[in-house]
Design an enzyme around this catalytic site. Structure first.
Site, mmCIF file in Angstrom:
data_model
loop_
_atom_site.group_PDB
_atom_site.id
_atom_site.type_symbol
_atom_site.label_atom_id
_atom_site.label_comp_id
_atom_site.label_asym_id
_atom_site.label_seq_id
_atom_site.Cartn_x
_atom_site.Cartn_y
_atom_site.Cartn_z
ATOM 1 N N ASP A 41 30.038 42.165 39.037
ATOM 2 C CA ASP A 41 29.614 42.281 37.639
ATOM 3 C C ASP A 41 29.078 40.956 37.100
ATOM 4 O O ASP A 41 28.906 40.788 35.892
ATOM 5 C CB ASP A 41 30.759 42.804 36.751
ATOM 6 C CG ASP A 41 31.974 41.877 36.759
ATOM 7 O OD1 ASP A 41 31.890 40.776 37.346
ATOM 8 O OD2 ASP A 41 33.011 42.249 36.175
ATOM 9 N N ASP A 56 40.779 29.830 39.686
ATOM 10 C CA ASP A 56 41.524 30.895 39.003
ATOM 11 C C ASP A 56 42.735 31.335 39.809
ATOM 12 O O ASP A 56 42.889 30.972 40.981
ATOM 13 C CB ASP A 56 40.602 32.094 38.706
ATOM 14 C CG ASP A 56 39.738 32.504 39.900
ATOM 15 O OD1 ASP A 56 39.993 32.020 41.012
ATOM 16 O OD2 ASP A 56 38.818 33.313 39.704
HETATM 17 C C1 GLP Z 1 37.087 37.226 42.652
HETATM 18 C C2 GLP Z 1 37.170 35.735 42.342
HETATM 19 C C3 GLP Z 1 35.803 35.107 42.244
HETATM 20 C C4 GLP Z 1 34.961 35.528 43.434
HETATM 21 C C5 GLP Z 1 34.798 37.017 43.426
HETATM 22 C C6 GLP Z 1 33.880 37.534 44.515
HETATM 23 O O1 GLP Z 1 36.896 37.992 41.531
HETATM 24 N N1 GLP Z 1 37.894 35.473 41.156
HETATM 25 O O2 GLP Z 1 35.942 33.700 42.185
HETATM 26 O O3 GLP Z 1 33.710 34.885 43.374
HETATM 27 O O4 GLP Z 1 36.094 37.572 43.591
HETATM 28 O O5 GLP Z 1 34.602 37.857 45.662
HETATM 29 P P1 GLP Z 1 33.972 38.118 47.076
HETATM 30 O O6 GLP Z 1 33.526 36.798 47.590
HETATM 31 O O7 GLP Z 1 35.106 38.672 47.890
HETATM 32 O O8 GLP Z 1 32.864 39.068 46.887
#
Ligand code: GLP
Length: 266
Positions: A136, A67
């Site tokens: 979420d 993404d």
């Molecule tokens: C973002 C990304 C996800 C990722 C999520 C969790 O929203 N688009 O791909 O898994 O963050 O992030 P973190 O690993 O910092 O908790």
């Protein structure tokens, strides 16, 4: 689905790197699906270390990121392209022309998303997709309510995701509201998936996604339908899993009897 409750974040990162290393030895031209966020940082550091110290070779690897924020240029420090360059790509020998991160500045979003899907197909599909999980339950930016058959497209982020990501921006108002993201359906087509999660903040959603019902309200729960998923969580991230003792027992038995079966669904 194989669930590994690692002792620590470091062990989680090493186990994930072991799986990628095995894949690259098996198929040097592997197609890797990659994730951003704080979760995979240690895993990327481990890949960088293995490249530098053990010659782990990425020269034939093709990558697709999950993404990217809409309207952030690749050089913006909070863009996912920038994150990937500074956490992985700049430190390994991946060929820049084999790197794919959704282009957030595209004028033609729908056409771009169709092209991204076609590119994944053109190279034969993703061999291993690495995922994190949002608070979420989102994977990539598939927020609650995303169709479990969704494809690469534009998504509006939830308030919670915007708040969670605000820590990376100087001003919460700067956090983009939209992103281009692979769909749940796109992700489920990867031949193999590794989901990483760490820390107490993820414990509740990890338990819901892995042991709760399959529902579009928790995108990560769709992984229960995939034929080859390895989930690696640290002890805190796995602390609310009802069957944690069983997962630990399976992992110990595999380590003791047949270590090569770790990361293989059996
Ligand atoms: C973002 C990304 C996800 C990722 C999520 C969790 O929203 N688009 O791909 O898994 O963050 O992030 P973190 O690993 O910092 O908790």
């Amino acid at each position: 689905m194989e669930i590994i409750v690692a002792e620590s974040y470091e062990q989680m990162s090493r186990l994930a790197a072991d799986m990628i290393e095995r894949q690259l030895l098996r198929k040097p031209s592997s197609v890797l699906g990659l994730a951003t966020g704080s979760t995979p940082v240690g895993f990327y550091q481990e890949l960088v270390r293995r490249h530098a110290q053990q010659g782990l070779d990425f020269s034939k690897v093709i990558t697709f990121n999950l993404d990217e924020y809409l309207d952030l240029s690749p050089s913006h420090p909070q863009s996912y392209r920038y994150f990937m360059d500074h956490n992985l790509f700049n430190f390994i020998n991946v060929d820049p022309k084999n790197i794919h991160v959704p282009y957030g500045h595209t004028e033609e979003v729908d056409e771009f998303c169709d092209w991204y899907e076609q590119e994944i197909k053109r190279v034969g599909g993703i061999d291993i997709q690495v995922l994190g999980i949002g608070a979420d339950g989102h994977i990539a930016f598939n927020e609650p309510g995303s169709s479990l058959g969704s494809r690469t497209r534009l998504k509006t982020l939830t308030k919670q995701t915007i708040d969670d990501n605000a820590r990376f921006f100087d001003n919460p108002e700067e956090v983009p509201r939209f992103a281009i993201t692979m769909g749940v359906g796109t992700i489920l087509e990867a031949k193999e998936i590794i989901l990483l999660a760490h820390g107490a903040k993820k414990a509740e959603i990890v338990a819901q996604a892995l042991e709760g019902p399959i529902t579009a309200q928790v995108s990560a729960s769709a992984l229960q339908m995939h034929r080859h998923v390895t989930v690696i969580v640290d002890a805190e991230g796995g602390s609310l899993l009802k069957r944690a003792d069983y997962y630990r027992w399976v992992f110990e038995e595999k380590k003791r009897l047949v270590p090569r079966l770790i990361g293989k669904v059996t």
